[in-house]
Motif scaffolding. Sequence first.
Motif, mmCIF file in Angstrom:
data_model
loop_
_atom_site.group_PDB
_atom_site.id
_atom_site.type_symbol
_atom_site.label_atom_id
_atom_site.label_comp_id
_atom_site.label_asym_id
_atom_site.label_seq_id
_atom_site.Cartn_x
_atom_site.Cartn_y
_atom_site.Cartn_z
ATOM 1 N N ASN A 105 0.831 -1.215 0.000
ATOM 2 C CA ASN A 105 0.000 0.000 0.000
ATOM 3 C C ASN A 105 0.858 1.255 0.000
ATOM 4 O OD1 ASN A 105 -2.465 -1.225 -0.147
ATOM 5 N ND2 ASN A 105 -3.006 -0.915 1.983
ATOM 6 N N LYS A 106 1.921 1.256 0.806
ATOM 7 C CA LYS A 106 2.820 2.420 0.878
ATOM 8 C C LYS A 106 3.466 2.672 -0.476
ATOM 9 C CE LYS A 106 5.078 5.722 2.848
ATOM 10 N NZ LYS A 106 4.402 6.985 3.046
ATOM 11 N N ALA A 107 3.887 1.608 -1.149
ATOM 12 C CA ALA A 107 4.500 1.756 -2.473
ATOM 13 C C ALA A 107 3.483 2.275 -3.488
ATOM 14 C CB ALA A 107 5.070 0.419 -2.933
ATOM 15 N N GLU A 108 2.246 1.780 -3.428
ATOM 16 C CA GLU A 108 1.200 2.252 -4.344
ATOM 17 C C GLU A 108 0.891 3.724 -4.107
ATOM 18 O OE1 GLU A 108 -2.238 -0.239 -3.995
ATOM 19 O OE2 GLU A 108 -1.261 -1.939 -4.961
ATOM 20 N N GLU A 109 0.840 4.128 -2.843
ATOM 21 C CA GLU A 109 0.576 5.527 -2.522
ATOM 22 C C GLU A 109 1.650 6.429 -3.128
ATOM 23 O OE1 GLU A 109 0.453 5.508 1.732
ATOM 24 O OE2 GLU A 109 -1.547 4.612 1.809
ATOM 25 N N THR A 110 2.896 6.040 -2.957
ATOM 26 C CA THR A 110 4.000 6.834 -3.499
ATOM 27 C C THR A 110 3.950 6.873 -5.020
ATOM 28 O OG1 THR A 110 5.338 6.148 -1.610
ATOM 29 C CG2 THR A 110 6.509 7.102 -3.474
ATOM 30 N N GLU A 111 3.646 5.745 -5.637
ATOM 31 C CA GLU A 111 3.559 5.668 -7.097
ATOM 32 C C GLU A 111 2.443 6.572 -7.628
ATOM 33 O OE1 GLU A 111 2.173 2.387 -10.382
ATOM 34 O OE2 GLU A 111 3.238 1.670 -8.605
ATOM 35 N N LEU A 112 1.290 6.545 -6.959
ATOM 36 C CA LEU A 112 0.170 7.384 -7.396
ATOM 37 C C LEU A 112 0.472 8.867 -7.211
ATOM 38 C CD1 LEU A 112 -2.871 5.311 -6.086
ATOM 39 C CD2 LEU A 112 -2.143 5.611 -8.461
ATOM 40 N N GLU A 113 1.127 9.234 -6.102
ATOM 41 C CA GLU A 113 1.501 10.631 -5.877
ATOM 42 C C GLU A 113 2.436 11.115 -6.977
ATOM 43 O OE1 GLU A 113 3.160 10.871 -1.951
ATOM 44 O OE2 GLU A 113 1.221 10.577 -0.985
ATOM 45 N N THR A 114 3.394 10.269 -7.355
ATOM 46 C CA THR A 114 4.330 10.625 -8.418
ATOM 47 C C THR A 114 3.599 10.779 -9.749
ATOM 48 O OG1 THR A 114 6.056 9.393 -7.265
ATOM 49 C CG2 THR A 114 6.464 9.934 -9.573
ATOM 50 N N LYS A 115 2.683 9.872 -10.027
ATOM 51 C CA LYS A 115 1.941 9.923 -11.292
ATOM 52 C C LYS A 115 1.107 11.197 -11.392
ATOM 53 C CE LYS A 115 -0.929 7.031 -14.228
ATOM 54 N NZ LYS A 115 -1.558 5.721 -14.390
ATOM 55 N N ILE A 116 0.429 11.573 -10.318
ATOM 56 C CA ILE A 116 -0.385 12.792 -10.327
ATOM 57 C C ILE A 116 0.502 14.026 -10.438
ATOM 58 C CG2 ILE A 116 -1.936 14.218 -8.942
ATOM 59 C CD1 ILE A 116 -3.254 11.632 -8.008
ATOM 60 N N ASN A 117 1.641 13.994 -9.762
ATOM 61 C CA ASN A 117 2.572 15.119 -9.839
ATOM 62 C C ASN A 117 3.083 15.285 -11.269
ATOM 63 O OD1 ASN A 117 4.260 17.219 -9.220
ATOM 64 N ND2 ASN A 117 5.754 15.993 -8.139
ATOM 65 N N GLU A 118 3.416 14.190 -11.933
ATOM 66 C CA GLU A 118 3.911 14.263 -13.313
ATOM 67 C C GLU A 118 2.806 14.662 -14.293
ATOM 68 O OE1 GLU A 118 5.572 10.402 -13.992
ATOM 69 O OE2 GLU A 118 7.385 10.839 -12.837
ATOM 70 N N THR A 119 1.602 14.142 -14.080
ATOM 71 C CA THR A 119 0.511 14.394 -15.019
ATOM 72 C C THR A 119 -0.085 15.792 -14.863
ATOM 73 O OG1 THR A 119 -0.044 12.038 -14.919
ATOM 74 C CG2 THR A 119 -1.673 13.494 -15.895
ATOM 75 N N TYR A 120 -0.345 16.202 -13.622
ATOM 76 C CA TYR A 120 -1.067 17.457 -13.378
ATOM 77 C C TYR A 120 -0.221 18.538 -12.701
ATOM 78 C CZ TYR A 120 -4.946 14.312 -14.297
ATOM 79 O OH TYR A 120 -5.773 13.389 -14.856
ATOM 80 N N GLN A 121 1.036 18.252 -12.406
ATOM 81 C CA GLN A 121 1.935 19.168 -11.704
ATOM 82 C C GLN A 121 1.311 19.647 -10.389
ATOM 83 O OE1 GLN A 121 1.565 19.621 -15.239
ATOM 84 N NE2 GLN A 121 3.415 18.392 -15.403
#
Length: 170
Positions: A105-121
């Motif tokens: 879960n912790k890894a998924e949370e970090t991955e999703l945060e990175t994806k949103i940061n890259e996609t939507y800044q």
Amino acid sequence: MINKKNLWFLTLFSLILVLSVYYITMPSELLLTNSSDYLTKEVDNSQTEPTVAIEESELLTAMRVEADEQLLEQLDALKLILTDKESTTEQKNEAFEKMKKLNINKAEETELETKINETYQLKTFIKIDGDQIKVVVDSSKHDTTLANNIMRTIQENYENKMYITVQFKG
């Protein structure tokens, strides 16, 4: 049954997590200075009431620290079960599976945060609890279209229906 390799991995992961929490809570003056004069300089205590200004990024950091502390508490409780001599094999296996799920879960949370940061800044905090995902966005712009796009972006990573909530803090 847990083997030595997994036990070492969990021990080192916990150590890294503790050190990261320590790093986040360190005073920023210690990180910025390269000399020892920080320890010897005088502090002006003439101000009676300190002013506290909280930035949104600090809010997200505080939420991350709180989530990390909860994760550490859960991991410690599960480690006690794993190391307890009176625990049954079934209890140890169940504790190990819970530890594995927490780490995933912790890894998924970090991955999703990175994806949103890259996609939507956008800077975000994401908390996954079973099939519920809570997203806190550091933005003063409260846009339903953006929230829907964030939900779709997150749902793309899952086959099952996830219940996603998006909050804007700003």
